[in-house]
Scaffold this motif. Structure first.
Motif, PDB file in Angstrom:
ATOM      1  N   ASP A 185       0.809  -1.219   0.000  1.00 39.54           N
ATOM      2  CA  ASP A 185       0.000   0.000   0.000  1.00 39.54           C
ATOM      3  C   ASP A 185       0.845   1.272   0.000  1.00 39.54           C
ATOM      4  O   ASP A 185       0.313   2.378   0.117  1.00 39.54           O
ATOM      5  N   GLY A 186       2.148   1.116  -0.136  1.00 36.35           N
ATOM      6  CA  GLY A 186       3.037   2.281  -0.153  1.00 36.35           C
ATOM      7  C   GLY A 186       3.636   2.639   1.194  1.00 36.35           C
ATOM      8  O   GLY A 186       4.385   3.615   1.311  1.00 36.35           O
ATOM      9  N   TYR A 187       3.294   1.857   2.228  1.00 32.97           N
ATOM     10  CA  TYR A 187       3.858   2.061   3.566  1.00 32.97           C
ATOM     11  C   TYR A 187       3.605   3.461   4.127  1.00 32.97           C
ATOM     12  O   TYR A 187       4.417   3.997   4.873  1.00 32.97           O
ATOM     13  N   ALA A 188       2.496   4.044   3.754  1.00 31.86           N
ATOM     14  CA  ALA A 188       2.141   5.369   4.261  1.00 31.86           C
ATOM     15  C   ALA A 188       0.726   5.326   4.809  1.00 31.86           C
ATOM     16  O   ALA A 188      -0.168   4.753   4.176  1.00 31.86           O
ATOM     17  N   LYS A 189       0.526   5.914   5.980  1.00 30.08           N
ATOM     18  CA  LYS A 189      -0.797   5.949   6.583  1.00 30.08           C
ATOM     19  C   LYS A 189      -1.716   6.863   5.767  1.00 30.08           C
ATOM     20  O   LYS A 189      -1.275   7.620   4.912  1.00 30.08           O
ATOM     21  N   SER A 190      -2.979   6.810   6.069  1.00 27.88           N
ATOM     22  CA  SER A 190      -3.970   7.602   5.350  1.00 27.88           C
ATOM     23  C   SER A 190      -3.617   9.091   5.388  1.00 27.88           C
ATOM     24  O   SER A 190      -3.368   9.661   6.457  1.00 27.88           O
ATOM     25  N   GLY A 191      -3.565   9.696   4.216  1.00 28.61           N
ATOM     26  CA  GLY A 191      -3.302  11.132   4.112  1.00 28.61           C
ATOM     27  C   GLY A 191      -1.843  11.531   4.203  1.00 28.61           C
ATOM     28  O   GLY A 191      -1.509  12.711   4.040  1.00 28.61           O
ATOM     29  N   ASP A 192      -0.939  10.557   4.419  1.00 24.56           N
ATOM     30  CA  ASP A 192       0.489  10.884   4.605  1.00 24.56           C
ATOM     31  C   ASP A 192       1.220  10.783   3.268  1.00 24.56           C
ATOM     32  O   ASP A 192       1.962   9.845   3.011  1.00 24.56           O
ATOM     33  N   PHE A 193       1.020  11.778   2.433  1.00 28.27           N
ATOM     34  CA  PHE A 193       1.623  11.761   1.103  1.00 28.27           C
ATOM     35  C   PHE A 193       3.118  12.097   1.142  1.00 28.27           C
ATOM     36  O   PHE A 193       3.854  11.729   0.233  1.00 28.27           O
ATOM     37  N   GLN A 194       3.559  12.775   2.209  1.00 27.31           N
ATOM     38  CA  GLN A 194       4.980  13.073   2.346  1.00 27.31           C
ATOM     39  C   GLN A 194       5.788  11.792   2.529  1.00 27.31           C
ATOM     40  O   GLN A 194       6.846  11.615   1.912  1.00 27.31           O
TER      41      GLN A 194
ATOM     42  N   ILE B  72      -6.684   7.223  -5.563  1.00 27.48           N
ATOM     43  CA  ILE B  72      -6.369   8.009  -6.760  1.00 27.48           C
ATOM     44  C   ILE B  72      -5.249   8.997  -6.454  1.00 27.48           C
ATOM     45  O   ILE B  72      -4.281   9.133  -7.226  1.00 27.48           O
ATOM     46  N   GLU B  73      -5.368   9.689  -5.311  1.00 30.88           N
ATOM     47  CA  GLU B  73      -4.350  10.679  -4.942  1.00 30.88           C
ATOM     48  C   GLU B  73      -3.011  10.026  -4.642  1.00 30.88           C
ATOM     49  O   GLU B  73      -1.952  10.617  -4.880  1.00 30.88           O
ATOM     50  N   ARG B  74      -3.026   8.793  -4.150  1.00 34.96           N
ATOM     51  CA  ARG B  74      -1.772   8.094  -3.864  1.00 34.96           C
ATOM     52  C   ARG B  74      -1.039   7.750  -5.163  1.00 34.96           C
ATOM     53  O   ARG B  74       0.195   7.837  -5.230  1.00 34.96           O
ATOM     54  N   ILE B  75      -1.779   7.369  -6.186  1.00 38.42           N
ATOM     55  CA  ILE B  75      -1.162   7.112  -7.490  1.00 38.42           C
ATOM     56  C   ILE B  75      -0.527   8.394  -8.019  1.00 38.42           C
ATOM     57  O   ILE B  75       0.630   8.394  -8.478  1.00 38.42           O
TER      58      ILE B  75
ATOM     59  N   ALA C 287       0.475  10.919  -6.302  1.00 40.94           N
ATOM     60  CA  ALA C 287       1.611  11.292  -5.457  1.00 40.94           C
ATOM     61  C   ALA C 287       2.858  10.498  -5.824  1.00 40.94           C
ATOM     62  O   ALA C 287       3.972  11.044  -5.855  1.00 40.94           O
ATOM     63  N   VAL C 288       2.688   9.204  -6.087  1.00 40.03           N
ATOM     64  CA  VAL C 288       3.826   8.366  -6.492  1.00 40.03           C
ATOM     65  C   VAL C 288       4.422   8.881  -7.790  1.00 40.03           C
ATOM     66  O   VAL C 288       5.651   9.036  -7.930  1.00 40.03           O
ATOM     67  N   LEU C 289       3.575   9.175  -8.762  1.00 38.13           N
ATOM     68  CA  LEU C 289       4.049   9.647 -10.061  1.00 38.13           C
ATOM     69  C   LEU C 289       4.699  11.023  -9.962  1.00 38.13           C
ATOM     70  O   LEU C 289       5.704  11.285 -10.628  1.00 38.13           O
ATOM     71  N   LYS C 290       4.143  11.884  -9.126  1.00 34.39           N
ATOM     72  CA  LYS C 290       4.741  13.218  -8.946  1.00 34.39           C
ATOM     73  C   LYS C 290       6.115  13.106  -8.299  1.00 34.39           C
ATOM     74  O   LYS C 290       7.066  13.788  -8.702  1.00 34.39           O
ATOM     75  N   ALA C 291       6.216  12.228  -7.288  1.00 32.29           N
ATOM     76  CA  ALA C 291       7.506  12.050  -6.614  1.00 32.29           C
ATOM     77  C   ALA C 291       8.559  11.563  -7.597  1.00 32.29           C
ATOM     78  O   ALA C 291       9.701  12.046  -7.602  1.00 32.29           O
ATOM     79  N   ALA C 292       8.192  10.614  -8.450  1.00 31.24           N
ATOM     80  CA  ALA C 292       9.134  10.093  -9.440  1.00 31.24           C
ATOM     81  C   ALA C 292       9.490  11.161 -10.464  1.00 31.24           C
ATOM     82  O   ALA C 292      10.664  11.325 -10.831  1.00 31.24           O
ATOM     83  N   ASN C 293       8.496  11.892 -10.910  1.00 31.64           N
ATOM     84  CA  ASN C 293       8.740  12.953 -11.891  1.00 31.64           C
ATOM     85  C   ASN C 293       9.645  14.040 -11.318  1.00 31.64           C
ATOM     86  O   ASN C 293      10.546  14.537 -12.014  1.00 31.64           O
ATOM     87  N   ASP C 294       9.422  14.390 -10.066  1.00 27.16           N
ATOM     88  CA  ASP C 294      10.255  15.411  -9.408  1.00 27.16           C
ATOM     89  C   ASP C 294      11.709  14.976  -9.320  1.00 27.16           C
ATOM     90  O   ASP C 294      12.619  15.812  -9.305  1.00 27.16           O
ATOM     91  N   LEU C 295      11.929  13.661  -9.269  1.00 26.18           N
ATOM     92  CA  LEU C 295      13.290  13.125  -9.197  1.00 26.18           C
ATOM     93  C   LEU C 295      13.925  12.974 -10.575  1.00 26.18           C
ATOM     94  O   LEU C 295      15.104  12.678 -10.684  1.00 26.18           O
ATOM     95  N   GLY C 296      13.115  13.162 -11.619  1.00 19.59           N
ATOM     96  CA  GLY C 296      13.637  13.039 -12.974  1.00 19.59           C
ATOM     97  C   GLY C 296      13.326  11.723 -13.647  1.00 19.59           C
ATOM     98  O   GLY C 296      14.012  11.326 -14.597  1.00 19.59           O
ATOM     99  N   VAL C 297      12.249  11.037 -13.174  1.00 25.25           N
ATOM    100  CA  VAL C 297      11.831   9.768 -13.773  1.00 25.25           C
ATOM    101  C   VAL C 297      10.365   9.904 -14.208  1.00 25.25           C
ATOM    102  O   VAL C 297       9.453   9.387 -13.559  1.00 25.25           O
ATOM    103  N   PRO C 298      10.106  10.607 -15.308  1.00 24.82           N
ATOM    104  CA  PRO C 298       8.729  10.899 -15.723  1.00 24.82           C
ATOM    105  C   PRO C 298       7.937   9.697 -16.212  1.00 24.82           C
ATOM    106  O   PRO C 298       6.697   9.743 -16.239  1.00 24.82           O
ATOM    107  N   ASP C 299       8.619   8.616 -16.595  1.00 26.05           N
ATOM    108  CA  ASP C 299       7.925   7.441 -17.121  1.00 26.05           C
ATOM    109  C   ASP C 299       7.785   6.332 -16.089  1.00 26.05           C
ATOM    110  O   ASP C 299       7.555   5.164 -16.449  1.00 26.05           O
TER     111      ASP C 299
END
Length: 270
Positions: free
Chosen positions: A95-104, A143-146, A148-160
């Motif tokens: 589940d991403g190892y993050a509690k509800s609402g913990d997108f950080q 939906i927001e977790r998906i 968030a994962v994609l934004k985190a990757a994109n911010d690191l330089g992995v857009p795909d």
């Protein structure tokens, strides 16, 4: 093992391109360096994937109690093999190892996977991994977790970066329609594929699988059930899936082979 962000970005782009409806990416999920090397050596292997259940079993734990640190530590030997063979790697992060609402925290998880493991994608579930009763994550939060994962990757330089979004409603006793409905929203949020799992005791009914494939435009991951009734790899490809995986089944097969061989050593029946 040091992997540059640019290398991860290149592998993620390659990995994403392998998800083609009707010409699916086939993943024989691994759980340690040995299983990874055996699978990677096969000419048909295009990428490596972990299965958290099998990783947990390899250290005598349950899937529900496997921690993020343990998941990453166990994934690193697999990542080293993937790097050696020049293959993309996707990691099962439950589940991403993050509690509800913990997108950080979710952002930090993705950063660790990319920087420490060189992951080109993840398997992300919409049910809470610590739950033993199959509690689903709220749909909008999923939906927001998906995203968030994609934004985190994109911010690191992995857009795909590839998200294989598990839609667990059907698995947890709900309807296939619910999994499909959620799945459509996950694709809209940026997931590459939707992973729908049938209940363990239920056979995969081809007409239902076909309905899921058709309604999700082929952008579906289905499991191949080894040695059991259900569509074969070739049949799933003809049905139009984009991705096929086997979860912890290689682990179970290896464990059974070990048991049978040990029984032979002791001179006992299998």
């Amino acid at each position: 093992m040091a992997v540059s962000i640019s290398e991860v970005a290149t592998k993620a782009k390659t990995f994403k391109s392998l998800h083609v409806p009707g010409t699916p990416l086939v993943l024989a999920n691994v759980y340690d360096a040995t299983s990874a090397r055996i699978v990677a050596s096969l000419p048909e292997c295009k990428a490596l994937a972990t299965a958290s259940f099998a990783l947990a079993k390899s250290i005598d734990k349950t899937d529900q109690t496997l921690t993020l640190d343990e998941n990453i530590s166990l994934s690193k030997p697999v990542a080293a093999v993937a790097h050696e063979f020049g293959l993309p790697l996707t990691v099962d992060i439950q589940d991403g190892y993050a509690k509800s609402g913990d997108f950080q925290t979710l952002h930090e998880v993705v950063k660790r996977l990319i920087v420490e493991v060189g992951a080109a994608g993840v398997n992300l579930e919409d049910s809470w991994h610590e739950s033993t009763s199959g509690d689903m994550i709220d749909e909008e939060e999923s939906i927001e977790r998906i995203k968030a994962v994609l934004k985190a990757a994109n911010d690191l330089g992995v857009p795909d970066f590839v998200v294989n979004a598990r839609s667990d409603s059907f698995l947890m006793g709900g309807t296939l329609e619910e999994s499909i409905r959620r799945g459509k929203k996950y694709l809209d949020a940026g997931a590459t594929t939707v992973f729908i799992i049938w209940a363990r005791a239920e056979p995969i009914v081809e007409k239902d699988a076909q309905r899921a494939i058709d309604e999700l435009g082929g952008r579906v991951n289905l499991s191949r059930r080894l040695g059991k009734p259900g569509p074969t790899t070739v049949e799933l490809a003809k049905m139009g899936v984009a991705r096929i995986s086997v979860g912890p089944q290689l682990y179970f097969a290896a464990a059974q082979a070990l048991r049978d061989t040990a029984a032979d050593v002791f001179g006992t029946s299998k």
